[in-house]
Design a protein around this motif. Sequence first.
Motif, PDB file in Angstrom:
ATOM      1  N   PHE A 154       0.835  -1.205   0.000  1.00  0.00           N
ATOM      2  CA  PHE A 154       0.000   0.000   0.000  1.00  0.00           C
ATOM      3  C   PHE A 154       0.871   1.258   0.000  1.00  0.00           C
ATOM      4  CE2 PHE A 154      -2.082   3.404   2.339  1.00  0.00           C
ATOM      5  CZ  PHE A 154      -3.300   3.514   1.698  1.00  0.00           C
ATOM      6  N   ALA A 155       1.966   1.234   0.746  1.00  0.00           N
ATOM      7  CA  ALA A 155       2.859   2.395   0.819  1.00  0.00           C
ATOM      8  C   ALA A 155       3.446   2.736  -0.549  1.00  0.00           C
ATOM      9  CB  ALA A 155       3.979   2.142   1.829  1.00  0.00           C
ATOM     10  N   HIS A 156       3.707   1.730  -1.369  1.00  0.00           N
ATOM     11  CA  HIS A 156       4.208   1.995  -2.720  1.00  0.00           C
ATOM     12  C   HIS A 156       3.147   2.737  -3.545  1.00  0.00           C
ATOM     13  CE1 HIS A 156       8.040  -0.156  -2.649  1.00  0.00           C
ATOM     14  NE2 HIS A 156       7.440  -1.057  -1.902  1.00  0.00           N
ATOM     15  N   GLY A 157       1.906   2.301  -3.425  1.00  0.00           N
ATOM     16  CA  GLY A 157       0.827   2.962  -4.150  1.00  0.00           C
ATOM     17  C   GLY A 157       0.556   4.363  -3.643  1.00  0.00           C
ATOM     18  N   SER A 158       0.607   4.549  -2.324  1.00  0.00           N
ATOM     19  CA  SER A 158       0.350   5.888  -1.783  1.00  0.00           C
ATOM     20  C   SER A 158       1.454   6.859  -2.176  1.00  0.00           C
ATOM     21  CB  SER A 158       0.166   5.850  -0.262  1.00  0.00           C
ATOM     22  OG  SER A 158       1.383   5.620   0.395  1.00  0.00           O
ATOM     23  N   GLN A 159       2.667   6.366  -2.306  1.00  0.00           N
ATOM     24  CA  GLN A 159       3.754   7.249  -2.746  1.00  0.00           C
ATOM     25  C   GLN A 159       3.561   7.652  -4.204  1.00  0.00           C
ATOM     26  OE1 GLN A 159       7.828   5.724  -2.889  1.00  0.00           O
ATOM     27  NE2 GLN A 159       8.512   7.692  -2.079  1.00  0.00           N
ATOM     28  N   LYS A 160       3.171   6.685  -5.041  1.00  0.00           N
ATOM     29  CA  LYS A 160       2.977   6.989  -6.462  1.00  0.00           C
ATOM     30  C   LYS A 160       1.801   7.931  -6.690  1.00  0.00           C
ATOM     31  CE  LYS A 160       4.841   2.849  -8.631  1.00  0.00           C
ATOM     32  NZ  LYS A 160       4.857   1.611  -7.853  1.00  0.00           N
ATOM     33  N   LEU A 161       0.677   7.648  -6.035  1.00  0.00           N
ATOM     34  CA  LEU A 161      -0.554   8.377  -6.357  1.00  0.00           C
ATOM     35  C   LEU A 161      -0.867   9.534  -5.421  1.00  0.00           C
ATOM     36  CD1 LEU A 161      -2.906   5.417  -7.305  1.00  0.00           C
ATOM     37  CD2 LEU A 161      -1.503   6.840  -8.793  1.00  0.00           C
ATOM     38  N   LEU A 162      -0.473   9.428  -4.158  1.00  0.00           N
ATOM     39  CA  LEU A 162      -0.820  10.452  -3.181  1.00  0.00           C
ATOM     40  C   LEU A 162       0.371  11.311  -2.773  1.00  0.00           C
ATOM     41  CD1 LEU A 162      -3.058   8.200  -0.895  1.00  0.00           C
ATOM     42  CD2 LEU A 162      -3.765   9.583  -2.868  1.00  0.00           C
ATOM     43  N   PHE A 222       2.730  10.446  -0.781  1.00  0.00           N
ATOM     44  CA  PHE A 222       3.134  10.213   0.604  1.00  0.00           C
ATOM     45  C   PHE A 222       3.647   8.796   0.747  1.00  0.00           C
ATOM     46  CE2 PHE A 222       2.660   8.862   4.943  1.00  0.00           C
ATOM     47  CZ  PHE A 222       3.289   9.898   5.604  1.00  0.00           C
ATOM     48  N   PRO A 223       4.833   8.619   1.256  1.00  0.00           N
ATOM     49  CA  PRO A 223       5.798   9.642   1.625  1.00  0.00           C
ATOM     50  C   PRO A 223       6.236  10.444   0.401  1.00  0.00           C
ATOM     51  CG  PRO A 223       6.725   7.434   1.957  1.00  0.00           C
ATOM     52  CD  PRO A 223       5.321   7.268   1.494  1.00  0.00           C
ATOM     53  N   PRO A 224       6.691  11.668   0.634  1.00  0.00           N
ATOM     54  CA  PRO A 224       7.017  12.555  -0.482  1.00  0.00           C
ATOM     55  C   PRO A 224       8.032  11.948  -1.451  1.00  0.00           C
ATOM     56  CG  PRO A 224       7.052  13.761   1.576  1.00  0.00           C
ATOM     57  CD  PRO A 224       6.892  12.309   1.929  1.00  0.00           C
ATOM     58  N   THR A 225       7.821  12.240  -2.719  1.00  0.00           N
ATOM     59  CA  THR A 225       8.708  11.766  -3.780  1.00  0.00           C
ATOM     60  C   THR A 225       8.867  12.871  -4.820  1.00  0.00           C
ATOM     61  OG1 THR A 225       9.057  10.025  -5.411  1.00  0.00           O
ATOM     62  CG2 THR A 225       6.801  10.713  -5.064  1.00  0.00           C
ATOM     63  N   ASP A 226       9.910  12.777  -5.597  1.00  0.00           N
ATOM     64  CA  ASP A 226      10.174  13.790  -6.613  1.00  0.00           C
ATOM     65  C   ASP A 226       9.332  13.600  -7.865  1.00  0.00           C
ATOM     66  OD1 ASP A 226      12.051  14.924  -4.958  1.00  0.00           O
ATOM     67  OD2 ASP A 226      13.736  13.873  -5.878  1.00  0.00           O
ATOM     68  N   THR A 227       8.858  12.374  -8.093  1.00  0.00           N
ATOM     69  CA  THR A 227       8.126  12.094  -9.327  1.00  0.00           C
ATOM     70  C   THR A 227       6.717  11.622  -9.023  1.00  0.00           C
ATOM     71  OG1 THR A 227       8.914   9.822  -9.386  1.00  0.00           O
ATOM     72  CG2 THR A 227      10.241  11.462 -10.554  1.00  0.00           C
ATOM     73  N   SER A 228       5.831  11.879  -9.949  1.00  0.00           N
ATOM     74  CA  SER A 228       4.455  11.415  -9.864  1.00  0.00           C
ATOM     75  C   SER A 228       4.053  10.950 -11.260  1.00  0.00           C
ATOM     76  CB  SER A 228       3.552  12.554  -9.393  1.00  0.00           C
ATOM     77  OG  SER A 228       2.223  12.121  -9.335  1.00  0.00           O
ATOM     78  N   PRO A 229       3.526   9.740 -11.395  1.00  0.00           N
ATOM     79  CA  PRO A 229       3.210   9.245 -12.732  1.00  0.00           C
ATOM     80  C   PRO A 229       2.006   9.966 -13.346  1.00  0.00           C
ATOM     81  CG  PRO A 229       2.475   7.679 -11.088  1.00  0.00           C
ATOM     82  CD  PRO A 229       3.220   8.759 -10.360  1.00  0.00           C
ATOM     83  N   ALA A 253      -1.441  10.148 -15.395  1.00  0.00           N
ATOM     84  CA  ALA A 253      -2.614   9.275 -15.386  1.00  0.00           C
ATOM     85  C   ALA A 253      -2.596   8.306 -16.559  1.00  0.00           C
ATOM     86  CB  ALA A 253      -3.886  10.109 -15.412  1.00  0.00           C
ATOM     87  N   PHE A 254      -2.988   7.092 -16.258  1.00  0.00           N
ATOM     88  CA  PHE A 254      -3.162   6.015 -17.230  1.00  0.00           C
ATOM     89  C   PHE A 254      -1.864   5.525 -17.873  1.00  0.00           C
ATOM     90  CE2 PHE A 254      -7.135   8.393 -16.977  1.00  0.00           C
ATOM     91  CZ  PHE A 254      -7.943   7.401 -16.438  1.00  0.00           C
ATOM     92  N   THR A 255      -0.709   5.836 -17.271  1.00  0.00           N
ATOM     93  CA  THR A 255       0.548   5.226 -17.683  1.00  0.00           C
ATOM     94  C   THR A 255       0.695   3.914 -16.920  1.00  0.00           C
ATOM     95  OG1 THR A 255       1.792   6.357 -15.951  1.00  0.00           O
ATOM     96  CG2 THR A 255       1.640   7.474 -18.105  1.00  0.00           C
ATOM     97  N   LEU A 256       1.666   3.089 -17.298  1.00  0.00           N
ATOM     98  CA  LEU A 256       1.883   1.824 -16.582  1.00  0.00           C
ATOM     99  C   LEU A 256       2.176   2.056 -15.105  1.00  0.00           C
ATOM    100  CD1 LEU A 256       3.922  -0.418 -19.063  1.00  0.00           C
ATOM    101  CD2 LEU A 256       1.583  -0.738 -18.255  1.00  0.00           C
ATOM    102  N   SER A 257       2.971   3.080 -14.823  1.00  0.00           N
ATOM    103  CA  SER A 257       3.315   3.372 -13.434  1.00  0.00           C
ATOM    104  C   SER A 257       2.075   3.811 -12.642  1.00  0.00           C
ATOM    105  CB  SER A 257       4.398   4.449 -13.383  1.00  0.00           C
ATOM    106  OG  SER A 257       4.820   4.652 -12.068  1.00  0.00           O
ATOM    107  N   TRP A 258       1.214   4.578 -13.258  1.00  0.00           N
ATOM    108  CA  TRP A 258      -0.016   5.030 -12.601  1.00  0.00           C
ATOM    109  C   TRP A 258      -0.948   3.846 -12.340  1.00  0.00           C
ATOM    110  CZ3 TRP A 258      -5.251   5.048 -13.830  1.00  0.00           C
ATOM    111  CH2 TRP A 258      -6.058   5.884 -13.059  1.00  0.00           C
ATOM    112  N   ILE A 259      -1.098   2.963 -13.330  1.00  0.00           N
ATOM    113  CA  ILE A 259      -1.935   1.766 -13.161  1.00  0.00           C
ATOM    114  C   ILE A 259      -1.368   0.887 -12.048  1.00  0.00           C
ATOM    115  CG2 ILE A 259      -2.698  -0.374 -14.282  1.00  0.00           C
ATOM    116  CD1 ILE A 259      -2.838   1.315 -16.906  1.00  0.00           C
ATOM    117  N   ALA A 260      -0.038   0.758 -12.006  1.00  0.00           N
ATOM    118  CA  ALA A 260       0.595  -0.003 -10.925  1.00  0.00           C
ATOM    119  C   ALA A 260       0.266   0.635  -9.577  1.00  0.00           C
ATOM    120  CB  ALA A 260       2.104  -0.070 -11.132  1.00  0.00           C
ATOM    121  N   GLY A 261       0.309   1.957  -9.510  1.00  0.00           N
ATOM    122  CA  GLY A 261      -0.023   2.656  -8.274  1.00  0.00           C
ATOM    123  C   GLY A 261      -1.453   2.413  -7.835  1.00  0.00           C
TER     124      GLY A 261
END
Length: 122
Positions: free
Chosen positions: A14-22, A24-31, A33-41
Motif C-alpha cells: 500500500f505504501a508503494h501505491g500511496s507514494q505513487k498516487l498520493l 506520501f511519503p514525499p517523492t520527486d516524481t508522480s506518474p 494518469a493512465f501510464t503503466l506506473s499510474w496503473i501499478a499505483g
Amino acid sequence: MLSVLRIVAALIFFAHGSQKLLGFPPTDTSPEAFTLSWIAGVLELVGGSLLLVGLFTRPVAFILSGQMAFAYWLAHAPRSPFPVENGGDASILYCFVFLYLVFAGPGPLSLDAAMSGRARST
C-alpha cells in the motif's frame, strides 16, 4: 501468522501505491494518469487496501501476483539476469507471497473469514 503475513505485506505494498498516487511519503516524481506506473499505483493502493482488511483476498492476491511478475519481467529483468543487480528482489518476493495467499487464503483475521463465519471467536 498467515493473517500477519497478509497484513504486513499489504501495508508495505500500500505504501508503494500511496507514494505513487498520493505523494506520501514525499517523492520527486508522480506518474501521469493512465501510464503503466499510474496503473501499478492504483493496483498497489486499492489492492493493498483490500489485502490489508482481507477482503476478496484470493482474487486480489492473484491479480497482484501477476502485476509483480509483469513488473519484474518488464522493468527489472532487462537490466540484468540477476535480481540482486536489477533491483527486482522485492517484485519476486511480492509475487510469491501473493501467490501463496491465493492458495492459503486470508487467515482468520480478515473480512473474508468474518463474512464466511470462519473467524475465531474470542
